[in-house]
Design a protein around this motif. Structure first.
Motif, PDB file in Angstrom:
ATOM      1  N   PRO A  46       0.795  -1.228   0.000  1.00 40.60           N
ATOM      2  CA  PRO A  46       0.000   0.000   0.000  1.00 40.60           C
ATOM      3  C   PRO A  46       0.830   1.283   0.000  1.00 40.60           C
ATOM      4  CG  PRO A  46      -0.938  -1.583   1.501  1.00 40.60           C
ATOM      5  CD  PRO A  46       0.375  -2.153   1.049  1.00 40.60           C
ATOM      6  N   ALA A  75      -5.474   6.200   3.753  1.00 36.68           N
ATOM      7  CA  ALA A  75      -6.399   5.117   4.089  1.00 36.68           C
ATOM      8  C   ALA A  75      -6.403   4.196   2.874  1.00 36.68           C
ATOM      9  CB  ALA A  75      -7.795   5.650   4.360  1.00 36.68           C
ATOM     10  N   PHE A  76      -6.062   2.943   3.086  1.00 36.02           N
ATOM     11  CA  PHE A  76      -6.026   1.959   2.010  1.00 36.02           C
ATOM     12  C   PHE A  76      -7.304   1.144   2.102  1.00 36.02           C
ATOM     13  CE2 PHE A  76      -1.703   2.994   3.291  1.00 36.02           C
ATOM     14  CZ  PHE A  76      -1.225   3.511   2.087  1.00 36.02           C
ATOM     15  N   LEU A  77      -8.091   1.156   1.024  1.00 34.84           N
ATOM     16  CA  LEU A  77      -9.448   0.618   1.077  1.00 34.84           C
ATOM     17  C   LEU A  77      -9.557  -0.816   0.590  1.00 34.84           C
ATOM     18  CD1 LEU A  77     -11.124   3.892  -0.157  1.00 34.84           C
ATOM     19  CD2 LEU A  77     -10.737   3.132   2.188  1.00 34.84           C
ATOM     20  N   ARG A  78      -8.618  -1.243  -0.249  1.00 38.05           N
ATOM     21  CA  ARG A  78      -8.568  -2.637  -0.674  1.00 38.05           C
ATOM     22  C   ARG A  78      -7.216  -2.927  -1.301  1.00 38.05           C
ATOM     23  NH1 ARG A  78      -8.357  -3.808  -5.916  1.00 38.05           N
ATOM     24  NH2 ARG A  78      -9.442  -2.569  -7.481  1.00 38.05           N
ATOM     25  N   GLU A 109      -6.554  10.630  -4.118  1.00 38.98           N
ATOM     26  CA  GLU A 109      -7.390   9.442  -4.269  1.00 38.98           C
ATOM     27  C   GLU A 109      -6.883   8.627  -5.449  1.00 38.98           C
ATOM     28  OE1 GLU A 109     -11.900   9.024  -3.394  1.00 38.98           O
ATOM     29  OE2 GLU A 109     -11.722   9.544  -5.521  1.00 38.98           O
ATOM     30  N   ARG A 111      -8.275   5.482  -7.835  1.00 35.40           N
ATOM     31  CA  ARG A 111      -9.477   4.722  -8.171  1.00 35.40           C
ATOM     32  C   ARG A 111      -9.125   3.601  -9.132  1.00 35.40           C
ATOM     33  NH1 ARG A 111     -14.429   9.002  -8.887  1.00 35.40           N
ATOM     34  NH2 ARG A 111     -14.099  10.106  -6.930  1.00 35.40           N
ATOM     35  N   GLU A 116     -13.963   2.897  -8.439  1.00 31.19           N
ATOM     36  CA  GLU A 116     -14.044   2.723  -6.983  1.00 31.19           C
ATOM     37  C   GLU A 116     -12.720   3.116  -6.328  1.00 31.19           C
ATOM     38  OE1 GLU A 116     -16.782   1.876  -5.184  1.00 31.19           O
ATOM     39  OE2 GLU A 116     -17.809   2.022  -7.123  1.00 31.19           O
ATOM     40  N   PRO A 117     -12.759   3.874  -5.234  1.00 33.87           N
ATOM     41  CA  PRO A 117     -11.516   4.259  -4.564  1.00 33.87           C
ATOM     42  C   PRO A 117     -10.814   3.061  -3.932  1.00 33.87           C
ATOM     43  CG  PRO A 117     -13.431   5.376  -3.592  1.00 33.87           C
ATOM     44  CD  PRO A 117     -13.942   4.452  -4.630  1.00 33.87           C
ATOM     45  N   VAL A 118      -9.498   3.019  -4.083  1.00 32.45           N
ATOM     46  CA  VAL A 118      -8.675   2.005  -3.426  1.00 32.45           C
ATOM     47  C   VAL A 118      -7.748   2.657  -2.391  1.00 32.45           C
ATOM     48  CG1 VAL A 118      -8.786   0.418  -5.381  1.00 32.45           C
ATOM     49  CG2 VAL A 118      -6.870   2.011  -5.216  1.00 32.45           C
ATOM     50  N   LEU A 119      -7.572   3.977  -2.499  1.00 38.40           N
ATOM     51  CA  LEU A 119      -6.720   4.733  -1.582  1.00 38.40           C
ATOM     52  C   LEU A 119      -7.293   6.137  -1.471  1.00 38.40           C
ATOM     53  CD1 LEU A 119      -2.862   5.178  -1.768  1.00 38.40           C
ATOM     54  CD2 LEU A 119      -4.356   7.147  -1.849  1.00 38.40           C
ATOM     55  N   ARG A 120      -7.292   6.654  -0.263  1.00 43.78           N
ATOM     56  CA  ARG A 120      -7.608   8.067  -0.018  1.00 43.78           C
ATOM     57  C   ARG A 120      -6.535   8.607   0.909  1.00 43.78           C
ATOM     58  NH1 ARG A 120     -13.676   6.791   0.612  1.00 43.78           N
ATOM     59  NH2 ARG A 120     -14.446   7.323  -1.464  1.00 43.78           N
TER      60      ARG A 120
END
Length: 136
Positions: A46, A75-78, A109, A111, A116-120
């Motif tokens: 990440p 923030a790592f979302l996936r 961000e 996507r 779809e976001p993967v990182l913010r």
């Protein structure tokens, strides 16, 4: 041509950035950080994603002499697979001048291909204000 740090305003959006982290780039990141590669066989580390996005920001933005990177949060979302196509979006969240310094915060961000976001994240930079009469 790089954007001028001092000319930015809150709400400005930088041009979208196409990113993809290859398995080789992920391996180079792991070699540089000393992190064990076994943990990331099927995913890009990440922080490597964040580092590449910040690098892309620096390619678009000319920072003035004396600029300091003062804060970073992600923030790592996936998980992201090596080679997965991503789009980076960067917007100016704050740009203000106080006591001879400019403080700029950038919303970040990444996507995936579906949008779809993967990182913010957010990155903050402080730099000396432009001197009176200096070219813009």
């Amino acid at each position: 041509m790089a954007l001028d740090f001092h000319s930015l305003a809150r709400g400005d959006a930088l041009p979208p950035i196409a990113l993809s982290v290859s398995a080789e780039e992920a391996a180079a990141y792991l070699d540089a950080t000393g992190e064990p590669a076994e943990r990331w066989e099927d995913a890009v580390p990440p922080l490597a994603q964040g580092a590449l996005l910040l690098g892309a920001l620096m390619e678009q933005l000319a920072l003035p002499p004396g600029a300091l990177h003062t804060g970073q949060e992600f923030a790592f979302l996936r998980a992201v697979a090596p080679g997965e196509p991503l789009e980076g979006r960067i917007a100016v969240a704050q740009h203000s001048e106080r006591r001879g310094s400019v403080i700029a915060a950038f919303d970040l961000e990444l996507r995936d291909a579906d949008g779809e976001p993967v990182l913010r994240g957010r990155s903050t930079v402080i730099a000396p204000a432009r001197e009176e009469g200096a070219p813009s």
